[in-house]
Scaffold this motif. Structure first.
Motif, mmCIF file in Angstrom:
data_model
loop_
_atom_site.group_PDB
_atom_site.id
_atom_site.type_symbol
_atom_site.label_atom_id
_atom_site.label_comp_id
_atom_site.label_asym_id
_atom_site.label_seq_id
_atom_site.Cartn_x
_atom_site.Cartn_y
_atom_site.Cartn_z
ATOM 1 N N UNK A 37 0.735 -1.246 -0.029
ATOM 2 C CA UNK A 37 -0.054 0.024 -0.075
ATOM 3 C C UNK A 37 0.920 1.267 -0.007
ATOM 4 N N UNK A 38 0.261 2.266 -0.515
ATOM 5 C CA UNK A 38 1.009 3.573 -0.315
ATOM 6 C C UNK A 38 1.350 3.998 1.138
ATOM 7 N N UNK A 39 0.458 3.607 1.879
ATOM 8 C CA UNK A 39 0.707 4.046 3.338
ATOM 9 C C UNK A 39 1.808 3.099 3.789
ATOM 10 N N UNK A 40 2.088 1.881 3.474
ATOM 11 C CA UNK A 40 3.092 1.158 3.988
ATOM 12 C C UNK A 40 4.479 1.619 3.348
ATOM 13 N N UNK A 41 4.352 2.225 2.003
ATOM 14 C CA UNK A 41 5.501 2.675 1.532
ATOM 15 C C UNK A 41 6.135 3.951 2.157
ATOM 16 N N UNK A 42 5.341 4.715 3.033
ATOM 17 C CA UNK A 42 5.883 5.936 3.569
ATOM 18 C C UNK A 42 5.371 6.097 5.015
ATOM 19 N N UNK A 43 5.127 5.386 5.584
ATOM 20 C CA UNK A 43 4.800 5.378 7.088
ATOM 21 C C UNK A 43 6.008 4.940 7.840
#
Length: 680
Positions: free
Chosen positions: A136-142
């Protein structure tokens, strides 16, 4: 039917991943949307070993050279670990680690599913139709993996184990296990560039863990035996007499799923047939277990490009979405999924309602329509403006005629090639260019200013950014796809209307739902997704079961495989009757009975790969969720505004099976009443 993963705007609160989840992330190929190609037994053993190793780290078990010892049977609260722990607790005798790796390996598919589901719940992975996963995009940038500067969860784990393999750092016990598991799956060489020194380091690390060695032993011990079994114990594929097909009562009626359901019950899940005028035999696959295999394993053994080569040639294209496999296919699906997505369709419902009413505004009481042409036009009037922001009523018939002839001559090969090049077909082919020009003219910067984004915008952006991946030669077919999507949706709608009008009691219930939903204005997405449309949704699902417009798929075996104890050699052409289980009583009891209660939560007969109206596996319909909503809207609007009757009144449904299933041309629908005025 596929189930969309819940959207995760942010990663769930940080919690440590267990070894089964870390193994899944290490094996995930972000390029292809699936695992690195790991042989099944290797992967099964690695997954079982990851569960045992995690139990060891949590002090639930201990191991020595001779045995695996249960220390604490208290459940961990994690389904994968507790599945393994319960197996160990229930065993009265003590065994070594290799025994338990082999014992748990057959449960690995369930373990993998549970790990993937957990990673989706945590917001780390996103599940796509076609059994693809991506970060997910969230996992990439969290900051889920706080303390490291790497972009992604996968990269974090790779960096961690890479320091031990490449830089000689002392690995933690957890890293020793992960490295051993990845080595067992033989994927480290694809993650890192390993020189001789690194290879030696990997071997040394793998010797540090007892369970890791047990996994390697289990793989080595069983690999040769499994290869021998696959060649020595496979069954001979039965050959089907041609008259068994041609004289089948369902074949004479055009009901392809029912044909192959009956043949499967008589001859088994794999059989061969030599068609007339063909030098090669064709292998047919059908049944619920075949569907499960195709859904999960088909990507490793089957490819679609061979049988669609003729379609690409007819459209002067190469690398079209239906003909792609592997990483390219995943990349294309990711690029186009928003354009075909239900979310974008829901955002533009007002436009869809408007186009549908405009199309119906010319209808009047007493009009009689050919059911298929009426439904194709009605569906196309909604889908084409949504996907391509153009009108195509004047060209839709020619586009469909040309595509149908291409399929008949180049794909299913039921007509000779010269039938594609008749003067009539050449004239219809010119319409493809007309549509192409129409899309380009309507998608200039000035024309698109302030307009909602559509599929054509996505395609043009992809072409502009990567003209090798999406060359200009592919655009003509890609732009015609929205019109053709309306064709398939229209064919299904014609089945639905016939079923609805033929069953007055259900017709009244659908009209009641439609009137309630449209009584105070147009329904919103939440209304359409709620119990307010329950009967209509289940009615449509039953129609999709009984009359799927695309009842089978064609593939070529690219890697030899064994399915249902039958060996399929490389180069075999296979017809996969994915919808045959729709008519098999082991999946759907009393399958020829129309029963919308099959889809109630208490029964849920559709919750298996045996229900496959939109295909299975990597090539399942990209726009299935959008089409489901579009068909729901169509049925509700038609039921709200008009009353229909079948003409002729004694008509009995007959099916035209090629190039897709649809009612034959004799089915007509007559408007007997306009129930409500069409709003402007």
């Amino acid at each position: 039917m596929t189930i969309a993963s819940p959207a995760s705007p942010k990663v769930a609160a940080a919690q440590p991943l267990d070894l089964t989840e870390e193994l899944i992330l290490v094996l995930l190929s972000e390029e292809s949307g699936y695992f690195h190609q790991v042989p099944g037994w290797h992967l099964n053993c690695a997954m079982a070993g990851a569960a045992l190793a995690e139990l060891s780290l949590r002090a639930r078990i201990d191991t020595d050279m001779e045995s695996l010892i249960l220390l604490d049977p208290t459940p961990t609260g994690k389904p994968i670990l507790d599945l393994a722990l319960q197996q160990i607790s229930n065993e009265p005798n003590q065994h070594n680690a290799q025994y338990w790796v082999e014992r748990l390996a057959p449960r690995a598919e369930m373990m993998i599913d549970l790990a993937l589901e957990q990673l989706v719940r945590l917001g780390i992975l996103e599940h796509h139709d076609g059994e693809f996963w991506s970060l997910t995009a969230a996992a990439r940038h969290s900051d889920f993996f706080a303390g490291d500067d790497d972009d992604t969860a996968v990269q974090f784990i790779k960096t961690r184990i890479g320091r031990s393999i490449l830089l000689g750092e002392i690995p933690s016990p957890r890293d020793v296990i992960i490295i051993g598991l990845a080595h067992t799956c033989d994927v480290l060489r694809f993650i890192f560039e390993l020189d001789d020194e690194a290879e030696e380091r990997v071997q040394l690390i793998c010797q540090m863990d007892l369970i890791g060695r047990a996994i390697a032993d289990a793989v080595a011990h069983n690999l040769v035996a499994s290869l021998l079994r696959s060649s020595a114990l496979t069954k001979s594929i039965p050959k089907l007499p041609l008259n068994k097909l041609l004289l089948n009562r369902h074949f004479l009626r055009g009901n392809i799923p029912a044909v192959y359901a009956q043949l499967t019950e008589e001859f088994g899940p794999v059989f061969r047939l030599k068609p007339l005028f063909s030098k090669r035999e064709i292998t047919f696959l059908a049944g619920p277990r075949v569907n499960r295999w195709v859904h999960r394993q088909g990507r490793m053994h089957l490819r679609s490009s061979d049988y669609l080569r003729g379609l690409e040639t007819a459209y002067h294209a190469s690398g079209l979405l239906p003909a792609l496999d592997g990483a390219d296919h995943f990349r294309m699906r990711k690029a186009l999924r928003a354009g075909y997505g239900r979310a974008r369709f829901e955002q533009q419902l007002e436009m869809v309602y408007q186009h549908a009413r405009t199309h119906m505004s010319n209808w009047k009481v007493g009009d009689t329509f050919g059911a298929v042409s009426m439904c194709r036009g009605f569906s196309g009037a909604q889908v084409t403006p949504f996907l391509a922001s153009i009108e195509a009523d004047d060209v839709i018939d020619d586009l469909i005629a040309y595509k149908s002839r291409v399929l008949m001559t180049q794909v299913v090969n039921v007509l000779p090639n010269f039938m594609l090049h008749t003067p009539r077909m050449k004239r219809k082919k010119q319409v493809v260019d007309v549509l192409y020009d129409r899309v380009l003219e309507s998608h200039t910067a000035a024309q698109r200013a302030g307009c909602p984004r559509d599929l054509a915008d996505d395609v043009l952006s992809l072409h502009s950014s990567d003209p090798i991946f999406v060359p200009e030669s592919n655009l003509s077919f890609t732009f015609s796809a929205p019109v053709l999507a309306g064709m398939y949706a229209g064919d299904e709608l014609s089945f639905i209307l016939h079923a609805m009008v033929s069953q007055p009691a259900l017709y009244e219930r659908i009209q009641a739902e439609a009137d309630a939903l449209f009584g105070d204005g147009d329904p919103l997405p939440d209304n359409l997704n709620s119990a307010e449309s329950d009967v209509t949704r289940r009615f449509i699902m039953e129609c999709l079961r009984l009359w799927p417009t695309v009842p089978m798929s064609i593939r070529t075996v690219m890697n030899a495989c064994v399915i249902e104890d039958y060996e399929l050699p490389v180069g075999s052409k296979v017809f996969i009757a994915t919808t045959a289980p729709h008519y098999m009583s082991e999946v759907f009891p009393d399958p020829f009975t129309f029963d919308i209660d099959r889809y109630l939560p208490s029964r849920g007969e559709h919750r298996t790969p045996g229900y496959a109206p939109f295909g299975l596996g990597t090539h399942s319909c990209l726009g299935s969720h959008m089409v489901e909503l579009q068909m729901l809207l169509s049925v509700l609007m038609l039921a709200h505004y008009f009353t229909f009757e079948i003409s002729p009144s004694k008509y009995k449904l007959k099916i035209s099976p090629f190039p897709s299933m649809s009612p034959n041309k004799r089915l007509k629908l007559k408007i007997t009443e306009q129930r409500h005025a069409l709003r402007a």
